[in-house]
Write a protein that holds these residues in place. Structure first.
Motif, PDB file in Angstrom:
ATOM      1  N   LYS A 117      19.037   6.619 -23.475  1.00  0.00           N
ATOM      2  CA  LYS A 117      17.619   6.329 -23.703  1.00  0.00           C
ATOM      3  C   LYS A 117      17.447   5.501 -24.967  1.00  0.00           C
ATOM      4  O   LYS A 117      17.995   5.819 -26.015  1.00  0.00           O
ATOM      5  CB  LYS A 117      16.826   7.635 -23.817  1.00  0.00           C
ATOM      6  CG  LYS A 117      15.337   7.452 -24.119  1.00  0.00           C
ATOM      7  CD  LYS A 117      14.590   8.774 -24.057  1.00  0.00           C
ATOM      8  CE  LYS A 117      14.823   9.661 -25.261  1.00  0.00           C
ATOM      9  NZ  LYS A 117      14.248   9.117 -26.519  1.00  0.00           N
ATOM     10  N   SER A 118      16.659   4.441 -24.855  1.00  0.00           N
ATOM     11  CA  SER A 118      16.310   3.641 -26.029  1.00  0.00           C
ATOM     12  C   SER A 118      15.617   4.516 -27.059  1.00  0.00           C
ATOM     13  O   SER A 118      14.790   5.368 -26.711  1.00  0.00           O
ATOM     14  CB  SER A 118      15.386   2.494 -25.619  1.00  0.00           C
ATOM     15  OG  SER A 118      14.742   1.947 -26.762  1.00  0.00           O
ATOM     16  N   PRO A 119      15.931   4.315 -28.358  1.00  0.00           N
ATOM     17  CA  PRO A 119      15.284   5.131 -29.393  1.00  0.00           C
ATOM     18  C   PRO A 119      13.771   4.937 -29.455  1.00  0.00           C
ATOM     19  O   PRO A 119      13.061   5.792 -29.991  1.00  0.00           O
ATOM     20  CB  PRO A 119      15.958   4.666 -30.689  1.00  0.00           C
ATOM     21  CG  PRO A 119      16.582   3.363 -30.370  1.00  0.00           C
ATOM     22  CD  PRO A 119      16.932   3.400 -28.925  1.00  0.00           C
ATOM     23  N   GLY A 120      13.268   3.845 -28.874  1.00  0.00           N
ATOM     24  CA  GLY A 120      11.837   3.586 -28.912  1.00  0.00           C
ATOM     25  C   GLY A 120      11.030   4.370 -27.887  1.00  0.00           C
ATOM     26  O   GLY A 120       9.796   4.382 -27.929  1.00  0.00           O
ATOM     27  N   ILE A 121      11.700   5.051 -26.951  1.00  0.00           N
ATOM     28  CA  ILE A 121      11.000   5.789 -25.889  1.00  0.00           C
ATOM     29  C   ILE A 121      10.803   7.236 -26.318  1.00  0.00           C
ATOM     30  O   ILE A 121      11.776   7.960 -26.545  1.00  0.00           O
ATOM     31  CB  ILE A 121      11.790   5.734 -24.570  1.00  0.00           C
ATOM     32  CG1 ILE A 121      12.003   4.278 -24.135  1.00  0.00           C
ATOM     33  CG2 ILE A 121      11.061   6.509 -23.476  1.00  0.00           C
ATOM     34  CD1 ILE A 121      12.908   4.121 -22.921  1.00  0.00           C
ATOM     35  N   PRO A 122       9.556   7.724 -26.427  1.00  0.00           N
ATOM     36  CA  PRO A 122       9.312   9.089 -26.906  1.00  0.00           C
ATOM     37  C   PRO A 122       9.539  10.142 -25.825  1.00  0.00           C
ATOM     38  O   PRO A 122       9.550   9.840 -24.631  1.00  0.00           O
ATOM     39  CB  PRO A 122       7.832   9.047 -27.316  1.00  0.00           C
ATOM     40  CG  PRO A 122       7.226   8.016 -26.410  1.00  0.00           C
ATOM     41  CD  PRO A 122       8.296   6.977 -26.204  1.00  0.00           C
ATOM     42  N   GLU A 123       9.690  11.377 -26.255  1.00  0.00           N
ATOM     43  CA  GLU A 123       9.897  12.494 -25.342  1.00  0.00           C
ATOM     44  C   GLU A 123       8.689  12.717 -24.418  1.00  0.00           C
ATOM     45  O   GLU A 123       8.838  13.211 -23.305  1.00  0.00           O
ATOM     46  CB  GLU A 123      10.175  13.776 -26.127  1.00  0.00           C
ATOM     47  CG  GLU A 123      11.597  13.897 -26.628  1.00  0.00           C
ATOM     48  CD  GLU A 123      12.613  14.066 -25.513  1.00  0.00           C
ATOM     49  OE1 GLU A 123      12.382  14.874 -24.603  1.00  0.00           O
ATOM     50  OE2 GLU A 123      13.647  13.371 -25.549  1.00  0.00           O
ATOM     51  N   LYS A 124       7.500  12.359 -24.892  1.00  0.00           N
ATOM     52  CA  LYS A 124       6.296  12.603 -24.095  1.00  0.00           C
ATOM     53  C   LYS A 124       6.134  11.602 -22.956  1.00  0.00           C
ATOM     54  O   LYS A 124       5.231  11.749 -22.121  1.00  0.00           O
ATOM     55  CB  LYS A 124       5.053  12.584 -24.993  1.00  0.00           C
ATOM     56  CG  LYS A 124       4.818  11.268 -25.721  1.00  0.00           C
ATOM     57  CD  LYS A 124       3.669  11.394 -26.719  1.00  0.00           C
ATOM     58  CE  LYS A 124       3.477  10.104 -27.518  1.00  0.00           C
ATOM     59  NZ  LYS A 124       2.444  10.256 -28.574  1.00  0.00           N
ATOM     60  N   ASN A 125       7.026  10.606 -22.889  1.00  0.00           N
ATOM     61  CA  ASN A 125       7.023   9.653 -21.783  1.00  0.00           C
ATOM     62  C   ASN A 125       7.212  10.397 -20.462  1.00  0.00           C
ATOM     63  O   ASN A 125       8.070  11.277 -20.348  1.00  0.00           O
ATOM     64  CB  ASN A 125       8.157   8.639 -22.004  1.00  0.00           C
ATOM     65  CG  ASN A 125       8.285   7.628 -20.879  1.00  0.00           C
ATOM     66  OD1 ASN A 125       8.864   7.932 -19.848  1.00  0.00           O
ATOM     67  ND2 ASN A 125       7.764   6.439 -21.098  1.00  0.00           N
TER      68      ASN A 125
END
Length: 466
Positions: free
Chosen positions: A90-98
């Motif tokens: 997972k890209s570091p820019g994608i948050p868990e709440k996605n």
């Protein structure tokens, strides 16, 4: 997500990506520098790689995937393809709440970061990993500079710009100097740096951590969670957040602190105007006035770099020389030009209050301060005292500057601008010969610019047009 299942699957992949039932399927979420780097390394190591990005791929990254025969999609995610993965980077820019991330977690598919994948295949190489809320890029670059000057075969990787995974795939080195963000640490499993550096912890990115400071602190401390007795942990003894957290954990590594407030048995400290460094048998001292990097915050950064490079066995004469001839980074307290006696400084990388506090703290001339952008929950009272002492006017560079006006309108004139050209012109008009115009926004840049680099470049271009 069940930890036991995750660990078992990851261990299988680590030993051999070519499972009995065919190639293990590795899905990469996000096609930026880290995502494409992970895809290239995964392909090289025999995974069946698929890259998925909700946005559009940059032309150079798309071409790299095409040239390497890597399957990808852009402009949206095909959920079925993603959920068929054996493992996901997972890209570091994608948050868990996605929402997609929630579905992946619900299905129990192992999800790791690009630095974890790179670590898996780095072989016997050593890693110096640097994290902290502020000063990461400067400290990482200084360590790399000292190592290169000493003749070490090393690479500068991580959050600073070049993918760790891509470096491992294309040009492996015996030593990696890696800038690591909390977002990258969130999805590690076995990642273990030989030397871990934690510079400081201040409230930042809390929107990614449920607005709980403790969650962010725990994320930063993941940098040492896999370290062992033969590894080193370099940290700031003056940072109360760090020292308080250390009281509650059982440290499994060798601590090497640095401080401005007290003399130490080992590590680094400031005594008068001298930096003292003691690591194993290596001892050195150096005048802080000889540091290439100026300002109190950079004394901390330089101490951390000195400890790390001494730990690597670099001679003190080389460390001392390299600390004196290092050039500061672009967009970090970068001198742009002096126009009719007015100095312009580009500190666009200052995207939080602590960075701006340090920038103002180092100012020795009357200052026109440029603030603004996407506010991450800033408490402007943190810099109020410095603004009263040093700032003659504030120029806002952002769409919504309400909080800045409310915080400072009774202290200094506050003007609004919404582009770099107007911002620079207004700042120059407010400044006099002998003053400084300081771009240190304390905010993210996404309302008006692509990123902080774009903001800094447009600022510099506008200065050159004066």
């Amino acid at each position: 997500m069940a930890n036991n299942g995750t660990n078992k699957n990851a261990d299988v992949l680590q030993s051999s990506p070519l499972g009995a039932g065919g190639r293990q399927r590795l899905v990469i979420l996000g096609s930026g520098e880290s995502g494409v780097g992970a895809a290239l390394l995964g392909k090289q190591k025999g995974y069946d790689v698929f890259v998925s990005d909700g946005g559009m791929l940059k032309a150079n990254y798309k071409q790299e995937l095409i040239d390497n025969g890597i399957d990808f999609e852009e402009g949206g995610h095909t959920t079925e393809k993603i959920l068929s993965a054996d493992e996901i980077v997972k890209s570091p820019g994608i948050p868990e709440k996605n929402e997609l991330v929630k579905k992946i977690r619900a299905k129990g598919i192992p999800m790791i970061s690009e630095i974890e994948l790179a670590y898996r295949f780095k072989g016997d190489s050593k890693i110096v990993a640097i994290t902290g809320s502020n000063g990461k890029s400067t400290t990482t670059s200084l360590i790399y500079h000292i190592c290169k000057s000493a003749g070490l075969d090393c690479a500068l990787v991580g959050n600073i710009g070049y993918s760790f995974a891509k470096q491992v795939a294309e040009d492996p080195k015996p030593l990696y100097v890696a800038e690591i963000s909390s977002f990258q640490l969130d999805d590690i499993k076995d990642f273990r740096p030989d030397i871990a550096i934690l510079l400081n912890i201040t409230e930042d990115h809390l929107d990614r951590y449920d607005y709980k400071f403790e969650n962010y602190i725990n994320s930063k401390f993941k940098i040492i969670e896999n370290q062992q007795q033969e590894d080193y942990f370099i940290y700031c003894l003056d940072d109360e957040v760090i020292t308080k957290h250390l009281e509650n954990i059982n440290l499994q590594t060798n601590p090497l602190p640095f401080s401005m407030r007290q003399e130490l048995n080992k590590g680094a400290w400031i005594k008068g105007d001298q930096m003292m460094l003691k690591v194993q048998e290596e001892r050195m001292s150096m005048s802080i006035y000889d540091f290439a990097l100026k300002g109190k915050h950079n004394q901390y950064n330089t101490m951390a770099a000195g400890i790390a490079t001494a730990t690597l066995g670099i001679r003190k004469e080389r460390i001392r020389d390299s600390m004196a001839d290092f050039h500061s980074l672009e967009h970090r307290m970068e001198h742009v030009a002096t126009v009719r006696g007015v100095e312009f400084i580009n500190d666009s990388k200052a995207t939080n209050m602590n960075s701006t506090w340090y920038a103002l703290e180092s100012m020795r001339k009357p200052t026109v301060l440029i603030l603004g952008g996407v506010d991450k929950g800033n408490d402007y009272s943190e810099i109020e005292e410095l603004v009263r002492e040093k700032v003659k006017a504030i120029v806002c560079l952002g769409i919504d500057n309400t909080k800045i006006h409310e915080a400072f309108r009774m202290i200094a004139p506050v003007l609004d601008t919404d582009n770099a050209i107007d911002c620079v012109k207004q700042s120059f008009r407010l400044a006099e010969k002998g003053d400084v115009v300081l771009l240190s926004p304390a905010c993210a840049s996404f309302d008006l610019f692509k990123n902080y680099e774009d903001r800094g470049k447009q600022f510099k271009d506008a200065v050159k047009e004066l």
